[in-house]
Design a protein around this motif. Structure first.
Motif, mmCIF file in Angstrom:
data_model
loop_
_atom_site.group_PDB
_atom_site.id
_atom_site.type_symbol
_atom_site.label_atom_id
_atom_site.label_comp_id
_atom_site.label_asym_id
_atom_site.label_seq_id
_atom_site.Cartn_x
_atom_site.Cartn_y
_atom_site.Cartn_z
ATOM 1 N N MET A 12 12.362 44.889 17.112
ATOM 2 C CA MET A 12 11.819 46.095 17.690
ATOM 3 C C MET A 12 11.629 45.940 19.191
ATOM 4 O O MET A 12 11.847 46.899 19.930
ATOM 5 C CB MET A 12 10.492 46.393 16.985
ATOM 6 C CG MET A 12 9.860 47.653 17.423
ATOM 7 S SD MET A 12 10.722 49.000 16.650
ATOM 8 C CE MET A 12 9.611 50.276 16.966
ATOM 9 N N LYS A 13 11.219 44.728 19.602
ATOM 10 C CA LYS A 13 11.023 44.482 21.026
ATOM 11 C C LYS A 13 12.349 44.582 21.771
ATOM 12 O O LYS A 13 12.402 45.056 22.902
ATOM 13 C CB LYS A 13 10.405 43.096 21.232
ATOM 14 C CG LYS A 13 8.969 42.999 20.831
ATOM 15 C CD LYS A 13 8.432 41.626 21.146
ATOM 16 C CE LYS A 13 7.004 41.477 20.664
ATOM 17 N NZ LYS A 13 6.454 40.158 20.956
ATOM 18 N N LYS A 14 13.436 44.131 21.120
ATOM 19 C CA LYS A 14 14.756 44.187 21.765
ATOM 20 C C LYS A 14 15.206 45.636 21.971
ATOM 21 O O LYS A 14 15.780 45.987 23.000
ATOM 22 C CB LYS A 14 15.785 43.430 20.933
ATOM 23 C CG LYS A 14 15.574 41.941 20.958
ATOM 24 C CD LYS A 14 16.667 41.261 20.151
ATOM 25 C CE LYS A 14 16.427 39.755 20.138
ATOM 26 N NZ LYS A 14 17.468 39.049 19.379
ATOM 27 N N ILE A 15 14.907 46.478 21.000
ATOM 28 C CA ILE A 15 15.290 47.897 21.119
ATOM 29 C C ILE A 15 14.478 48.567 22.212
ATOM 30 O O ILE A 15 15.013 49.324 23.038
ATOM 31 C CB ILE A 15 15.117 48.617 19.777
ATOM 32 C CG1 ILE A 15 16.102 48.051 18.751
ATOM 33 C CG2 ILE A 15 15.318 50.116 19.940
ATOM 34 C CD1 ILE A 15 15.914 48.607 17.364
ATOM 35 N N ALA A 16 13.182 48.277 22.263
ATOM 36 C CA ALA A 16 12.338 48.867 23.297
ATOM 37 C C ALA A 16 12.756 48.389 24.679
ATOM 38 O O ALA A 16 12.786 49.160 25.654
ATOM 39 C CB ALA A 16 10.869 48.527 23.033
ATOM 40 N N LEU A 17 13.125 47.107 24.789
ATOM 41 C CA LEU A 17 13.587 46.566 26.068
ATOM 42 C C LEU A 17 14.918 47.202 26.477
ATOM 43 O O LEU A 17 15.125 47.537 27.644
ATOM 44 C CB LEU A 17 13.710 45.041 25.969
ATOM 45 C CG LEU A 17 14.149 44.311 27.230
ATOM 46 C CD1 LEU A 17 13.120 44.512 28.353
ATOM 47 C CD2 LEU A 17 14.357 42.837 26.954
ATOM 48 N N ALA A 18 15.810 47.396 25.511
ATOM 49 C CA ALA A 18 17.100 48.023 25.790
ATOM 50 C C ALA A 18 16.914 49.463 26.237
ATOM 51 O O ALA A 18 17.593 49.946 27.169
ATOM 52 C CB ALA A 18 17.992 47.944 24.564
ATOM 53 N N VAL A 19 16.012 50.198 25.607
ATOM 54 C CA VAL A 19 15.741 51.587 25.987
ATOM 55 C C VAL A 19 15.133 51.636 27.385
ATOM 56 O O VAL A 19 15.518 52.470 28.223
ATOM 57 C CB VAL A 19 14.820 52.268 24.953
ATOM 58 C CG1 VAL A 19 14.317 53.611 25.475
ATOM 59 C CG2 VAL A 19 15.544 52.444 23.635
ATOM 60 N N ALA A 20 14.212 50.731 27.677
ATOM 61 C CA ALA A 20 13.571 50.712 28.995
ATOM 62 C C ALA A 20 14.580 50.374 30.089
ATOM 63 O O ALA A 20 14.582 50.987 31.161
ATOM 64 C CB ALA A 20 12.416 49.705 28.994
ATOM 65 N N LEU A 21 15.449 49.412 29.836
ATOM 66 C CA LEU A 21 16.470 49.056 30.834
ATOM 67 C C LEU A 21 17.495 50.171 31.014
ATOM 68 O O LEU A 21 17.949 50.432 32.129
ATOM 69 C CB LEU A 21 17.160 47.755 30.431
ATOM 70 C CG LEU A 21 16.328 46.479 30.601
ATOM 71 C CD1 LEU A 21 17.090 45.268 30.079
ATOM 72 C CD2 LEU A 21 15.950 46.282 32.057
ATOM 73 N N SER A 22 17.869 50.828 29.931
ATOM 74 C CA SER A 22 18.857 51.903 30.061
ATOM 75 C C SER A 22 18.274 53.088 30.827
ATOM 76 O O SER A 22 18.970 53.736 31.616
ATOM 77 C CB SER A 22 19.363 52.336 28.692
ATOM 78 O OG SER A 22 18.310 52.931 27.952
ATOM 79 N N LEU A 23 16.999 53.386 30.617
ATOM 80 C CA LEU A 23 16.382 54.470 31.387
ATOM 81 C C LEU A 23 16.221 54.091 32.854
ATOM 82 O O LEU A 23 16.372 54.932 33.746
ATOM 83 C CB LEU A 23 15.022 54.842 30.778
ATOM 84 C CG LEU A 23 15.060 55.541 29.428
ATOM 85 C CD1 LEU A 23 13.640 55.744 28.898
ATOM 86 C CD2 LEU A 23 15.779 56.864 29.547
ATOM 87 N N ALA A 24 15.950 52.846 33.144
ATOM 88 C CA ALA A 24 15.789 52.396 34.526
ATOM 89 C C ALA A 24 17.118 52.388 35.264
ATOM 90 O O ALA A 24 17.186 52.701 36.455
ATOM 91 C CB ALA A 24 15.155 51.006 34.544
ATOM 92 N N THR A 25 18.195 52.034 34.581
ATOM 93 C CA THR A 25 19.494 51.978 35.251
ATOM 94 C C THR A 25 20.091 53.361 35.455
ATOM 95 O O THR A 25 20.829 53.582 36.402
ATOM 96 C CB THR A 25 20.482 51.109 34.457
ATOM 97 O OG1 THR A 25 20.594 51.624 33.146
ATOM 98 C CG2 THR A 25 20.027 49.669 34.425
#
Length: 70
Positions: free
Chosen positions: A1-14
């Motif tokens: 779950m942490k990996k998905i949240a991190l991926a979503v946060a990075l994709s929104l930031a980029t």
């Protein structure tokens, strides 16, 4: 779950990085039409023709080249 949240946060930031930033506007140079010098050239030819006509009239009126017939 942490990996998905991190991926979503990075994709929104980029994606916000690609949205565009402050860019100075590019101004296109103004096109200026060059003025031609043909306005004075159009009167020279008629003036020269007028001078030639005046010279022809002035030279033909002075003397009689043919003696009168008796």
């Amino acid at each position: 779950m942490k990996k998905i949240a991190l991926a979503v946060a990075l994709s929104l930031a980029t994606t916000s990085a690609y949205a565009g930033g402050v860019v100075e506007p590019v101004m296109e140079p103004e096109v200026v039409a060059a003025q031609t010098a043909s306005s004075s050239g159009g009167i020279i030819i008629p003036l020269l023709l007028l001078v030639l006509v005046i010279a022809a009239v002035a030279s033909s009126g002075g003397s009689d080249a043919v003696p009168p017939v008796q």
